[in-house]
Design an enzyme around this catalytic site. Structure first.
Site, PDB file in Angstrom:
ATOM      1  N   GLU A  97      12.828  47.891  61.219  1.00 21.20           N
ATOM      2  CA  GLU A  97      13.612  46.659  61.127  1.00 21.20           C
ATOM      3  C   GLU A  97      13.584  45.922  62.457  1.00 21.20           C
ATOM      4  O   GLU A  97      13.616  46.542  63.517  1.00 21.20           O
ATOM      5  CB  GLU A  97      15.055  47.060  60.769  1.00 21.20           C
ATOM      6  CG  GLU A  97      15.941  45.934  60.331  1.00 21.20           C
ATOM      7  CD  GLU A  97      17.317  46.435  59.867  1.00 21.20           C
ATOM      8  OE1 GLU A  97      17.398  47.399  59.077  1.00 21.20           O
ATOM      9  OE2 GLU A  97      18.307  45.858  60.318  1.00 21.20           O
ATOM     10  N   ASP A  99      15.734  42.754  64.087  1.00 25.52           N
ATOM     11  CA  ASP A  99      16.951  42.011  63.746  1.00 25.52           C
ATOM     12  C   ASP A  99      17.348  40.904  64.690  1.00 25.52           C
ATOM     13  O   ASP A  99      17.418  41.116  65.899  1.00 25.52           O
ATOM     14  CB  ASP A  99      18.177  42.942  63.841  1.00 25.52           C
ATOM     15  CG  ASP A  99      18.259  43.944  62.747  1.00 25.52           C
ATOM     16  OD1 ASP A  99      17.692  43.701  61.686  1.00 25.52           O
ATOM     17  OD2 ASP A  99      18.922  44.972  62.972  1.00 25.52           O
ATOM     18  N   GLU A 101      20.989  38.807  64.668  1.00 19.29           N
ATOM     19  CA  GLU A 101      22.273  38.611  63.993  1.00 19.29           C
ATOM     20  C   GLU A 101      23.105  37.661  64.828  1.00 19.29           C
ATOM     21  O   GLU A 101      23.221  37.854  66.036  1.00 19.29           O
ATOM     22  CB  GLU A 101      23.026  39.935  63.844  1.00 19.29           C
ATOM     23  CG  GLU A 101      22.480  40.798  62.729  1.00 19.29           C
ATOM     24  CD  GLU A 101      23.413  41.965  62.416  1.00 19.29           C
ATOM     25  OE1 GLU A 101      23.692  42.178  61.224  1.00 19.29           O
ATOM     26  OE2 GLU A 101      23.848  42.649  63.353  1.00 19.29           O
ATOM     27  N   TRP A 191      34.393  43.974  62.580  1.00 20.66           N
ATOM     28  CA  TRP A 191      33.773  44.404  63.851  1.00 20.66           C
ATOM     29  C   TRP A 191      33.177  43.292  64.690  1.00 20.66           C
ATOM     30  O   TRP A 191      33.099  43.395  65.908  1.00 20.66           O
ATOM     31  CB  TRP A 191      32.686  45.468  63.623  1.00 20.66           C
ATOM     32  CG  TRP A 191      31.456  44.959  62.899  1.00 20.66           C
ATOM     33  CD1 TRP A 191      31.278  44.932  61.553  1.00 20.66           C
ATOM     34  CD2 TRP A 191      30.269  44.399  63.481  1.00 20.66           C
ATOM     35  NE1 TRP A 191      30.059  44.380  61.255  1.00 20.66           N
ATOM     36  CE2 TRP A 191      29.415  44.050  62.409  1.00 20.66           C
ATOM     37  CE3 TRP A 191      29.852  44.155  64.799  1.00 20.66           C
ATOM     38  CZ2 TRP A 191      28.171  43.467  62.618  1.00 20.66           C
ATOM     39  CZ3 TRP A 191      28.604  43.566  64.992  1.00 20.66           C
ATOM     40  CH2 TRP A 191      27.779  43.233  63.900  1.00 20.66           C
TER      41      TRP A 191
END
Ligand SMILES: *[C@@H]1O[C@H](CO)[C@@H](O)[C@H](O)[C@H]1NC(C)=O
Length: 271
Positions: A97, A99, A101, A191
């Site tokens: 993966e 990422d 974000e 979170w």
């Protein structure tokens, strides 16, 4: 400025085939019903999030190396608690993966751009950044350049992170599992905002992020076997830009987190 990354670009394009993007052709809307939408004859896509659910899409095709560009305009206003994930991923328990974000924030406070790399199911390689612009005002280009030697994360063509292949040090590297492009907009107020301190303000819903100008340049099968593909490197200008970002905008780097790795940093941190 226009010449900023010509060195990298010319090199990459010389061994790649470009596809102009159309969201109808290249992506499936996979989550959130009509909260994910395609407009303008396939040129614009939006994801939204409300109390009921978020939404998401994924690419129809899989990619094994390549440069993937997308322009995003992130949720504006009070976006605290929302996360816009934009990533490449393979399937299964030992998946790879790459990422991006985007962690939203209260009005006027900066987004955090969180990056990570998983190889054979193992991640934990976070670097986080503030951006040098407001990512909610305009579209900006977020790219991943993935070769056998490195993964480069770019923002508006400026490299912000380079993850090098450290197989020689025993570190697994994503290179065998084709990946799809995924994106989703979801609620992570447990979170994302300083450990759940700030809650999503649902009176502002729906929250919406926009996507356009998708482009994927991938290796042609024939070219993959020739050595040129493996020798791409950042030119001097790009390396300076990378240092500029890392010095001024990086707010977290797992490779300098002594508390987390009291016994010594992961081997790839030496590169
Ligand atoms: C939100 O803004 C605060 C204050 O500027 C900052 O400390 C924090 O890193 C920002 N991002 C998130 C996701 O909380």
């Amino acid at each position: 400025m226009a010449f900023s990354h010509i060195g990298v670009l010319v090199f990459l394009s010389s061994c790649m085939v470009a596809y102009g993007g159309n969201f109808y052709q290249d992506f499936d809307l996979t989550w959130g019903g009509n909260k994910a939408k395609i407009f303008n004859r396939g040129q614009l896509l939006s994801l939204s999030l409300d109390r009921e659910s978020g939404s998401g899409f994924q690419s129809k095709r899989e990619y094994l190396f390549g440069r993937i560009d997308m322009q995003l305009k992130l949720v504006a206003g009070n976006s605290a608690g929302t996360v816009t994930a934009y990533y490449l991923s393979s399937q299964g328990p030992t998946h790879d993966e790459i990422d991006f974000e985007f962690l939203g924030n209260v009005t006027g406070q900066p987004y955090i751009l969180h990056t990570n790399v998983y190889a054979q199911g193992k991640g934990g390689r976070e670097q986080q950044f503030y951006l040098w612009f407001d990512p909610t005002k305009n579209f900006h280009t977020y790219s991943m350049a993935w070769t056998r030697d490195h993964i480069i994360f770019l923002v508006d063509n400026t490299p912000i992170r380079q993850f090098k292949n450290a197989e020689s040090l025993g570190v697994p590297y994503p290179k065998n599992q084709p990946m799809r492009i995924y994106s989703s907009l979801w609620n992570a107020d447990d979170w994302a905002t300083r450990g759940g301190l700030v809650k999503t303000d649902w009176t502002q819903a729906p929250f919406t992020a926009y996507y356009r100008n998708f482009n994927a340049q991938t290796a042609t099968v024939g070219k993959l076997s020739n050595g040129a593909w493996q020798k791409q490197e950042l030119d001097a200008y790009s390396r300076r830009r990378l240092r500029w970002v890392q010095k001024n905008f990086m707010i977290y780097n797992y490779c300098t987190d002594y508390k987390r790795f009291p016994q010594g940093f992961p081997p790839e941190c030496r590169l």
